[in-house]
Design a protein around this motif. Structure first.
Motif, PDB file in Angstrom:
ATOM      1  N   ARG A  76      34.495  38.273  40.379  1.00 20.70           N
ATOM      2  CA  ARG A  76      33.659  39.419  40.011  1.00 20.70           C
ATOM      3  C   ARG A  76      33.825  40.591  40.979  1.00 20.70           C
ATOM      4  N   THR A  77      34.712  40.444  41.942  1.00 30.53           N
ATOM      5  CA  THR A  77      34.902  41.484  42.948  1.00 30.53           C
ATOM      6  C   THR A  77      35.997  42.436  42.492  1.00 30.53           C
ATOM      7  N   THR A  78      35.592  43.587  41.993  1.00 27.79           N
ATOM      8  CA  THR A  78      36.560  44.562  41.470  1.00 27.79           C
ATOM      9  C   THR A  78      36.931  45.626  42.492  1.00 27.79           C
ATOM     10  N   SER A  79      36.172  45.738  43.564  1.00 26.79           N
ATOM     11  CA  SER A  79      36.508  46.670  44.646  1.00 26.79           C
ATOM     12  C   SER A  79      36.645  45.868  45.933  1.00 26.79           C
ATOM     13  N   PRO A  80      37.597  46.236  46.790  1.00 25.97           N
ATOM     14  CA  PRO A  80      37.865  45.437  47.991  1.00 25.97           C
ATOM     15  C   PRO A  80      36.627  45.215  48.856  1.00 25.97           C
ATOM     16  N   VAL A 110      43.849  36.510  43.893  1.00 28.57           N
ATOM     17  CA  VAL A 110      43.151  37.517  44.696  1.00 28.57           C
ATOM     18  C   VAL A 110      44.176  38.415  45.376  1.00 28.57           C
ATOM     19  N   ARG A 111      43.840  39.689  45.522  1.00 21.24           N
ATOM     20  CA  ARG A 111      44.689  40.627  46.263  1.00 21.24           C
ATOM     21  C   ARG A 111      44.099  40.844  47.652  1.00 21.24           C
ATOM     22  N   THR A 112      44.950  41.157  48.594  1.00 19.32           N
ATOM     23  CA  THR A 112      44.499  41.477  49.949  1.00 19.32           C
ATOM     24  C   THR A 112      44.862  42.922  50.273  1.00 19.32           C
ATOM     25  N   GLN A 119      40.932  42.865  57.018  1.00 20.41           N
ATOM     26  CA  GLN A 119      41.495  42.548  55.706  1.00 20.41           C
ATOM     27  C   GLN A 119      40.389  42.495  54.652  1.00 20.41           C
ATOM     28  N   LEU A 120      40.654  43.104  53.509  1.00 15.17           N
ATOM     29  CA  LEU A 120      39.709  43.113  52.404  1.00 15.17           C
ATOM     30  C   LEU A 120      40.306  42.367  51.215  1.00 15.17           C
ATOM     31  N   TYR A 121      39.427  41.941  50.309  1.00 17.44           N
ATOM     32  CA  TYR A 121      39.868  41.138  49.168  1.00 17.44           C
ATOM     33  C   TYR A 121      39.224  41.651  47.874  1.00 17.44           C
ATOM     34  N   ASP A 122      39.963  41.542  46.769  1.00 22.21           N
ATOM     35  CA  ASP A 122      39.405  41.749  45.438  1.00 22.21           C
ATOM     36  C   ASP A 122      40.248  40.949  44.448  1.00 22.21           C
ATOM     37  N   ARG A 123      39.747  40.816  43.228  1.00 21.82           N
ATOM     38  CA  ARG A 123      40.487  40.021  42.252  1.00 21.82           C
ATOM     39  C   ARG A 123      41.761  40.751  41.837  1.00 21.82           C
ATOM     40  N   PRO A 125      44.003  42.259  39.239  1.00 24.96           N
ATOM     41  CA  PRO A 125      43.751  42.701  37.860  1.00 24.96           C
ATOM     42  C   PRO A 125      44.712  42.098  36.847  1.00 24.96           C
ATOM     43  N   ASP A 126      45.980  41.895  37.247  1.00 25.55           N
ATOM     44  CA  ASP A 126      46.947  41.312  36.318  1.00 25.55           C
ATOM     45  C   ASP A 126      46.583  39.866  35.980  1.00 25.55           C
ATOM     46  N   TRP A 127      46.216  39.101  37.009  1.00 21.55           N
ATOM     47  CA  TRP A 127      45.831  37.714  36.786  1.00 21.55           C
ATOM     48  C   TRP A 127      44.577  37.648  35.915  1.00 21.55           C
ATOM     49  N   HIS A 128      43.629  38.539  36.184  1.00 24.70           N
ATOM     50  CA  HIS A 128      42.386  38.548  35.413  1.00 24.70           C
ATOM     51  C   HIS A 128      42.671  38.902  33.948  1.00 24.70           C
ATOM     52  N   LEU A 129      43.584  39.844  33.713  1.00 21.83           N
ATOM     53  CA  LEU A 129      43.934  40.231  32.348  1.00 21.83           C
ATOM     54  C   LEU A 129      44.589  39.070  31.610  1.00 21.83           C
ATOM     55  N   LEU A 130      45.528  38.389  32.270  1.00 23.19           N
ATOM     56  CA  LEU A 130      46.189  37.244  31.642  1.00 23.19           C
ATOM     57  C   LEU A 130      45.192  36.132  31.335  1.00 23.19           C
ATOM     58  N   LYS A 131      44.207  35.968  32.204  1.00 25.63           N
ATOM     59  CA  LYS A 131      43.168  34.966  31.958  1.00 25.63           C
ATOM     60  C   LYS A 131      42.383  35.304  30.700  1.00 25.63           C
ATOM     61  N   GLN A 132      42.042  36.584  30.541  1.00 26.98           N
ATOM     62  CA  GLN A 132      41.320  37.012  29.346  1.00 26.98           C
ATOM     63  C   GLN A 132      42.147  36.796  28.086  1.00 26.98           C
ATOM     64  N   ILE A 133      43.431  37.087  28.165  1.00 32.30           N
ATOM     65  CA  ILE A 133      44.308  36.917  27.005  1.00 32.30           C
ATOM     66  C   ILE A 133      44.425  35.439  26.641  1.00 32.30           C
ATOM     67  N   ARG A 134      44.529  34.576  27.640  1.00 33.69           N
ATOM     68  CA  ARG A 134      44.589  33.129  27.365  1.00 33.69           C
ATOM     69  C   ARG A 134      43.307  32.655  26.696  1.00 33.69           C
ATOM     70  N   GLN A 135      42.179  33.176  27.147  1.00 34.80           N
ATOM     71  CA  GLN A 135      40.911  32.793  26.532  1.00 34.80           C
ATOM     72  C   GLN A 135      40.829  33.278  25.090  1.00 34.80           C
ATOM     73  N   LEU A 136      41.290  34.500  24.846  1.00 35.67           N
ATOM     74  CA  LEU A 136      41.292  35.029  23.480  1.00 35.67           C
ATOM     75  C   LEU A 136      42.213  34.212  22.580  1.00 35.67           C
ATOM     76  N   ALA A 137      43.339  33.783  23.123  1.00 37.20           N
ATOM     77  CA  ALA A 137      44.307  33.025  22.323  1.00 37.20           C
ATOM     78  C   ALA A 137      43.730  31.708  21.830  1.00 37.20           C
ATOM     79  N   SER A 138      42.775  31.158  22.544  1.00 34.25           N
ATOM     80  CA  SER A 138      42.168  29.883  22.151  1.00 34.25           C
ATOM     81  C   SER A 138      40.960  30.069  21.242  1.00 34.25           C
TER      82      SER A 138
END
Length: 235
Positions: A76-80, A110-112, A119-123, A125-138
């Motif tokens: 749920r972390t969209t900003s570092p 996660v990105r660094t 060092q900062l961290y956030d999710r 975005p590419d991985w999160h998008l692919l996760k959403q697409i996989r969920q939609l596919a099912s």
């Protein structure tokens, strides 16, 4: 013996339906005016919300592992954010948060970001998008979702006699707030359709995959896989 009411015990006269016959004197009245809060029969404890938050946090901590909470917060972390900030939300130590976040970064979840303050961290975005697409596919309603969004886009096209929302933005017409809201929803629908189409292609690819049952099928499957790799992805 009077048993019905104290007032009837003190006087033989029945109480007036209009209220008491005597009222407090000026000396008996309070110095400050009475407010609604003074006569509220319910007391409110400002600490109740804190207690509820503490209870929810304790229950979350009891029913999940440290790694699960860190993954939930990072997803749920969209900003570092720093490992300390994520640790505080995930109810773990900063050392544990940093250790897990670095592992998630290695896995591409996660990105660094290296900054002067650390060092900062956030999710990712590419991985999160692919996760959403996989969920939609099912999803069993994937086709229905695609049709619904296409109908929504067609409605905007007919309403504004335009093929895309940008045509309205660059026009000389002064747009109303309703039209601006439609443009925003229009863009969202276009983005949703692109996700849904990608999910549908993924679903088709899964359904067309060859199930290996014997050596003959394995060889055919390998040939089909090799042949498929020579073609570009579906557009």
């Amino acid at each position: 013996m009077c048993v019905s009411a104290i007032a009837l015990c003190m006087t033989d006269e029945a109480p007036s339906p209009d209220g008491p016959n005597e009222f407090p004197s000026e000396e008996e009245l309070p110095d400050n005016p009475v407010t609604v809060d003074d006569i509220d029969p319910f007391s409110v404890d400002d600490d109740d919300s804190d207690d509820i938050d503490d209870f929810a946090a304790a229950e979350w901590k009891t029913n999940t592992t440290a790694n699960e909470r860190i993954r939930t917060v990072s997803n749920r972390t969209t900003s570092p954010k720093s490992a300390g900030d994520i640790a505080e939300t995930a109810l773990v130590s900063e050392t544990k948060a940093r250790e897990t976040l670095n592992k998630l970064a290695e896995d591409g979840i996660v990105r660094t970001h290296q900054t002067d303050s650390g060092q900062l961290y956030d999710r990712d975005p590419d991985w999160h998008l692919l996760k959403q697409i996989r969920q939609l596919a099912s999803s069993k309603t994937l086709v229905n979702q695609i049709q619904r969004v296409k109908q929504e886009l067609a409605a905007y096209t007919d309403k504004y006699d335009a093929t895309e929302p940008e045509e309205l933005l660059i026009s000389d017409k002064e747009l109303t707030q309703t039209e601006l809201d439609d443009i925003s929803h229009w863009r969202t629908a276009e983005r949703s359709l692109s996700y849904l189409r990608a999910a549908y292609r993924l679903k088709e690819a899964k359904e067309q995959a060859v199930t290996v049952t014997d050596p003959g099928d394995r060889q055919a499957g390998n040939q089909a896989t090799t042949h498929g790799r020579n073609h570009s992805p579906l557009q």
